[in-house]
Design an enzyme around this catalytic site. Structure first.
Site, PDB file in Angstrom:
ATOM      1  N   ARG A  64       0.805  -1.217   0.000  1.00 30.20           N
ATOM      2  CA  ARG A  64       0.000   0.000   0.000  1.00 30.20           C
ATOM      3  C   ARG A  64       0.839   1.269   0.000  1.00 30.20           C
ATOM      4  NH1 ARG A  64      -4.690  -1.379   4.234  1.00 30.20           N
ATOM      5  NH2 ARG A  64      -2.857  -1.387   5.565  1.00 30.20           N
ATOM      6  N   GLU A 101       5.150  -9.169  15.720  1.00 28.11           N
ATOM      7  CA  GLU A 101       4.608  -9.550  17.023  1.00 28.11           C
ATOM      8  C   GLU A 101       4.835 -11.034  17.304  1.00 28.11           C
ATOM      9  OE1 GLU A 101       0.439  -9.190  19.522  1.00 28.11           O
ATOM     10  OE2 GLU A 101       0.610  -8.278  17.539  1.00 28.11           O
TER      11      GLU A 101
END
Length: 178
Positions: A64, A101
């Protein structure tokens, strides 16, 4: 009728999707922005105005970051450099691993596309934790270039991503913050 600020106009075109991608998260969907060519033009011109004379090339982070990144580069008449996920570019490449994460990821750039001494704008759509943008900054620096600026359409301030990026430059542009 009073003209809306650019940040307010962007906000009006962002859909909120509750419980996506997981329960408890409100996803900010920027895709409706691209249905409004006039707004897209305003966004590109604003980013270009904030970067004019400060950068020599624009790096867009897959995928993006390409949406506005290539348009910003074109508006500034500067090179656009693709920063891709691992395995998407043919050799020779330069890689940067970073932590997610729950694991690790790698981003890559074609060797020779970022030149030593260049002042680079790193662009992506949303600044969350800053991990991917910081990895891109390390990639740029490993090529001998300087991270001159970061720019993002949206910043999620509650995730403190800006703190991660200030090690590379203080010039961090956000058009809208949540």
């Amino acid at each position: 009728m009073k003209e809306l600020s650019l940040s307010k106009e962007i906000d009006l075109h962002v859909d909120r999707v509750q419980d996506f991608p997981i329960e408890g998260v409100q996803y900010k969907d920027i895709s409706p922005i691209f249905l409004n060519p006039e707004l897209c033009t305003k966004i590109v011109k604003k980013f270009a105005e904030l970067s004019k004379g400060k950068v020599d090339a624009v790096c867009g982070i897959e995928s993006r970051g390409y949406l506005f990144g290539v348009q910003i580069a074109r508006e500034l008449n500067l090179p656009f450099i693709l920063v891709r996920k691992a395995g998407k570019l043919p050799p020779p490449i330069i890689s940067q691993e970073y932590d997610l994460e729950y694991g690790k990821a790698i981003i890559e750039v074609k060797k020779g596309h970022i030149l030593p001494g260049q002042r680079i704008l790193i662009h992506d759509d949303v600044l969350a934790t800053g991990g991917t943008a910081a990895a891109c900054a390390k990639l740029v620096e490993n090529c001998g270039a300087l991270v001159s600026q970061f720019s993002f359409l949206i910043g999620l301030s509650f995730l403190n991503g800006i703190g991660e990026l200030k090690n590379h430059t203080q010039d961090i542009q956000l058009l809208l913050e949540y």
